[in-house]
Motif scaffolding. Sequence first.
Motif, PDB file in Angstrom:
ATOM      1  N   VAL A 191      34.748  39.928  37.992  1.00  0.00           N
ATOM      2  CA  VAL A 191      33.552  38.939  38.832  1.00  0.00           C
ATOM      3  C   VAL A 191      33.448  39.766  40.067  1.00  0.00           C
ATOM      4  O   VAL A 191      33.922  40.837  39.969  1.00  0.00           O
ATOM      5  CB  VAL A 191      34.218  37.660  39.058  1.00  0.00           C
ATOM      6  CG1 VAL A 191      34.008  36.723  37.862  1.00  0.00           C
ATOM      7  CG2 VAL A 191      35.597  37.132  39.714  1.00  0.00           C
ATOM      8  N   GLU A 192      32.379  39.765  39.929  1.00  0.00           N
ATOM      9  CA  GLU A 192      32.432  40.150  41.532  1.00  0.00           C
ATOM     10  C   GLU A 192      31.007  38.859  41.978  1.00  0.00           C
ATOM     11  O   GLU A 192      30.714  37.991  41.849  1.00  0.00           O
ATOM     12  CB  GLU A 192      30.242  41.166  41.193  1.00  0.00           C
ATOM     13  CG  GLU A 192      31.567  42.774  41.179  1.00  0.00           C
ATOM     14  CD  GLU A 192      29.787  43.442  40.583  1.00  0.00           C
ATOM     15  OE1 GLU A 192      30.322  44.236  40.757  1.00  0.00           O
ATOM     16  OE2 GLU A 192      29.003  43.371  40.829  1.00  0.00           O
ATOM     17  N   ALA A 193      31.028  39.132  43.362  1.00  0.00           N
ATOM     18  CA  ALA A 193      30.531  37.780  43.544  1.00  0.00           C
ATOM     19  C   ALA A 193      30.456  38.471  45.446  1.00  0.00           C
ATOM     20  O   ALA A 193      31.247  39.626  45.878  1.00  0.00           O
ATOM     21  CB  ALA A 193      31.577  36.918  44.408  1.00  0.00           C
TER      22      ALA A 193
ATOM     23  N   THR B  20      38.477  28.513  47.623  1.00  0.00           N
ATOM     24  CA  THR B  20      37.679  29.041  46.977  1.00  0.00           C
ATOM     25  C   THR B  20      36.449  28.925  47.684  1.00  0.00           C
ATOM     26  O   THR B  20      35.813  28.150  48.938  1.00  0.00           O
ATOM     27  CB  THR B  20      36.819  27.759  45.824  1.00  0.00           C
ATOM     28  OG1 THR B  20      36.836  26.312  46.345  1.00  0.00           O
ATOM     29  CG2 THR B  20      38.374  27.755  45.154  1.00  0.00           C
ATOM     30  N   MET B  21      35.530  29.566  47.481  1.00  0.00           N
ATOM     31  CA  MET B  21      33.680  29.881  48.445  1.00  0.00           C
ATOM     32  C   MET B  21      33.054  29.034  47.306  1.00  0.00           C
ATOM     33  O   MET B  21      33.201  29.608  46.565  1.00  0.00           O
ATOM     34  CB  MET B  21      33.234  30.945  49.019  1.00  0.00           C
ATOM     35  CG  MET B  21      34.672  31.024  50.350  1.00  0.00           C
ATOM     36  SD  MET B  21      33.829  32.257  50.646  1.00  0.00           S
ATOM     37  CE  MET B  21      32.653  32.569  51.517  1.00  0.00           C
TER      38      MET B  21
ATOM     39  N   SER C  54      23.518  32.833  41.269  1.00  0.00           N
ATOM     40  CA  SER C  54      22.536  34.061  41.667  1.00  0.00           C
ATOM     41  C   SER C  54      23.553  35.211  42.970  1.00  0.00           C
ATOM     42  O   SER C  54      23.199  36.953  42.950  1.00  0.00           O
ATOM     43  CB  SER C  54      21.262  34.140  42.734  1.00  0.00           C
ATOM     44  OG  SER C  54      21.166  33.842  43.779  1.00  0.00           O
ATOM     45  N   ALA C  55      24.478  34.944  43.047  1.00  0.00           N
ATOM     46  CA  ALA C  55      25.735  35.354  44.101  1.00  0.00           C
ATOM     47  C   ALA C  55      26.723  36.464  43.264  1.00  0.00           C
ATOM     48  O   ALA C  55      27.722  36.234  44.097  1.00  0.00           O
ATOM     49  CB  ALA C  55      25.983  35.362  45.614  1.00  0.00           C
TER      50      ALA C  55
ATOM     51  N   VAL D 108      34.349  30.639  43.524  1.00  0.00           N
ATOM     52  CA  VAL D 108      34.927  31.591  43.762  1.00  0.00           C
ATOM     53  C   VAL D 108      36.096  31.706  43.975  1.00  0.00           C
ATOM     54  O   VAL D 108      35.900  31.297  45.537  1.00  0.00           O
ATOM     55  CB  VAL D 108      34.123  32.860  43.417  1.00  0.00           C
ATOM     56  CG1 VAL D 108      33.613  32.840  45.453  1.00  0.00           C
ATOM     57  CG2 VAL D 108      34.845  34.003  43.295  1.00  0.00           C
ATOM     58  N   ASN D 109      36.924  31.552  43.376  1.00  0.00           N
ATOM     59  CA  ASN D 109      38.727  31.432  43.862  1.00  0.00           C
ATOM     60  C   ASN D 109      39.049  33.238  44.774  1.00  0.00           C
ATOM     61  O   ASN D 109      39.133  34.331  44.353  1.00  0.00           O
ATOM     62  CB  ASN D 109      39.435  31.342  42.371  1.00  0.00           C
ATOM     63  CG  ASN D 109      40.953  31.388  43.470  1.00  0.00           C
ATOM     64  OD1 ASN D 109      41.825  31.597  44.622  1.00  0.00           O
ATOM     65  ND2 ASN D 109      42.147  31.543  42.202  1.00  0.00           N
TER      66      ASN D 109
END
Length: 142
Positions: free
Chosen positions: A22-24, A53-54, A59-60, A107-108
């Motif tokens: 993934v990408e965040a 997590t956040m 979209s991000a 996201v972890n």
Amino acid sequence: MTQTKSEPRTYRGGCHCGGLQVEADLNVLEPASPYHAASRCNCSFCRKRGAVTMLIPPSAFRVIEARTEARYVPKPEVGAFVFCAACGVHVYGTGHMEMLGGDFVTVNLDALDEVPRAEVQVGILDGRDETWTIVDEGPLIG
């Protein structure tokens, strides 16, 4: 690459075996609100998985590789936990809660590369009683 407190950056990462990547776009040092800060939920499932997590808008967030993606959905009305079916690492979650702003991704941070761990403060999110409020905070250990 270092991050200034005011600018988000793109973090990449994923599971241990590489089957789920993934990408965040995150600002781990100066989040937009307490709900968008690094947190550890205290519900029964999250305590066992142990992830920090956040919460970010969909979209991000981008899934780059999903060949081993699997989902666990203990509360369909809230969302799903997404992990790697091959190595078992929890990478992210998806959901929808009006009180958290609608659709979201969690996201972890432990699955992302190059997060400045020593500088990240972590809130404790009250999922156990489903108040979804930050009840404590401290440093990200490790």
